[in-house]
Design a protein around this motif. Structure first.
Motif, PDB file in Angstrom:
ATOM      1  N   ALA A 130       0.828  -1.209   0.000  1.00  0.00           N
ATOM      2  CA  ALA A 130       0.000   0.000   0.000  1.00  0.00           C
ATOM      3  C   ALA A 130       0.862   1.259   0.000  1.00  0.00           C
ATOM      4  O   ALA A 130       0.593   2.212  -0.747  1.00  0.00           O
ATOM      5  N   GLN A 131       1.892   1.280   0.817  1.00  0.00           N
ATOM      6  CA  GLN A 131       2.778   2.439   0.869  1.00  0.00           C
ATOM      7  C   GLN A 131       3.485   2.647  -0.466  1.00  0.00           C
ATOM      8  O   GLN A 131       3.622   3.773  -0.944  1.00  0.00           O
ATOM      9  N   THR A 132       3.903   1.560  -1.085  1.00  0.00           N
ATOM     10  CA  THR A 132       4.579   1.655  -2.377  1.00  0.00           C
ATOM     11  C   THR A 132       3.623   2.160  -3.446  1.00  0.00           C
ATOM     12  O   THR A 132       3.983   3.024  -4.257  1.00  0.00           O
ATOM     13  N   GLY A 156       1.569   8.644  -6.712  1.00  0.00           N
ATOM     14  CA  GLY A 156       1.836  10.067  -6.494  1.00  0.00           C
ATOM     15  C   GLY A 156       2.957  10.587  -7.373  1.00  0.00           C
ATOM     16  O   GLY A 156       2.852  11.665  -7.961  1.00  0.00           O
ATOM     17  N   ALA A 157       4.011   9.798  -7.487  1.00  0.00           N
ATOM     18  CA  ALA A 157       5.155  10.238  -8.293  1.00  0.00           C
ATOM     19  C   ALA A 157       4.809  10.273  -9.777  1.00  0.00           C
ATOM     20  O   ALA A 157       5.206  11.202 -10.481  1.00  0.00           O
ATOM     21  N   THR A 158       4.083   9.284 -10.258  1.00  0.00           N
ATOM     22  CA  THR A 158       3.769   9.262 -11.687  1.00  0.00           C
ATOM     23  C   THR A 158       2.766  10.331 -12.073  1.00  0.00           C
ATOM     24  O   THR A 158       2.807  10.834 -13.189  1.00  0.00           O
ATOM     25  N   GLU A 214       0.584  10.906 -16.775  1.00  0.00           N
ATOM     26  CA  GLU A 214      -0.498  10.036 -16.315  1.00  0.00           C
ATOM     27  C   GLU A 214       0.061   8.777 -15.658  1.00  0.00           C
ATOM     28  O   GLU A 214       1.210   8.402 -15.874  1.00  0.00           O
ATOM     29  N   VAL A 215      -0.777   8.121 -14.859  1.00  0.00           N
ATOM     30  CA  VAL A 215      -0.362   6.935 -14.110  1.00  0.00           C
ATOM     31  C   VAL A 215      -0.195   5.753 -15.063  1.00  0.00           C
ATOM     32  O   VAL A 215      -1.089   5.417 -15.830  1.00  0.00           O
ATOM     33  N   ASP A 216       0.965   5.132 -15.013  1.00  0.00           N
ATOM     34  CA  ASP A 216       1.231   3.918 -15.781  1.00  0.00           C
ATOM     35  C   ASP A 216       0.981   2.739 -14.845  1.00  0.00           C
ATOM     36  O   ASP A 216       1.795   2.426 -13.975  1.00  0.00           O
ATOM     37  N   TRP A 217      -0.165   2.083 -15.000  1.00  0.00           N
ATOM     38  CA  TRP A 217      -0.582   1.048 -14.072  1.00  0.00           C
ATOM     39  C   TRP A 217       0.308  -0.187 -14.130  1.00  0.00           C
ATOM     40  O   TRP A 217       0.422  -0.918 -13.156  1.00  0.00           O
ATOM     41  N   VAL A 276       3.067   0.745 -11.761  1.00  0.00           N
ATOM     42  CA  VAL A 276       2.556   0.670 -10.382  1.00  0.00           C
ATOM     43  C   VAL A 276       2.468  -0.788  -9.947  1.00  0.00           C
ATOM     44  O   VAL A 276       2.962  -1.159  -8.874  1.00  0.00           O
ATOM     45  N   GLY A 277       1.849  -1.630 -10.768  1.00  0.00           N
ATOM     46  CA  GLY A 277       1.683  -3.042 -10.416  1.00  0.00           C
ATOM     47  C   GLY A 277       3.010  -3.769 -10.249  1.00  0.00           C
ATOM     48  O   GLY A 277       3.195  -4.525  -9.291  1.00  0.00           O
TER      49      GLY A 277
END
Length: 69
Positions: free
Chosen positions: A18-20, A26-28, A33-36, A39-40
């Motif tokens: 969760a923290q990661t 937040g950083a992306t 845009e968020v690159d899922w 993230v995954g």
């Protein structure tokens, strides 16, 4: 390894994941845009690292229960 160890390691790994995720999302979003996939992958790697780190010992589990016998 006991069920108490697996429970403690699992809780620790979920918190790490969760923290990661929060940090990576937040950083992306700051840069674009968020690159899922990123993230995954990052969350998966952090979760595995947390479990491997837990093999060295967990303060939540007593030393007798923490042995790998």
């Amino acid at each position: 390894m006991t069920s108490k160890w697996f429970k403690a390691a699992g809780i620790r790994a979920i918190k790490t994941a969760a923290q990661t995720a929060i940090g990576v999302i937040g950083a992306t979003t700051v840069f674009n845009e968020v690159d899922w996939y990123v993230v995954g992958g990052t969350v998966l790697l952090a979760t595995i690292t947390s479990f491997l780190t837990s093999l060295a010992g967990l303060p939540e589990v007593t030393s007798n229960e923490n042995s790998m016998d």
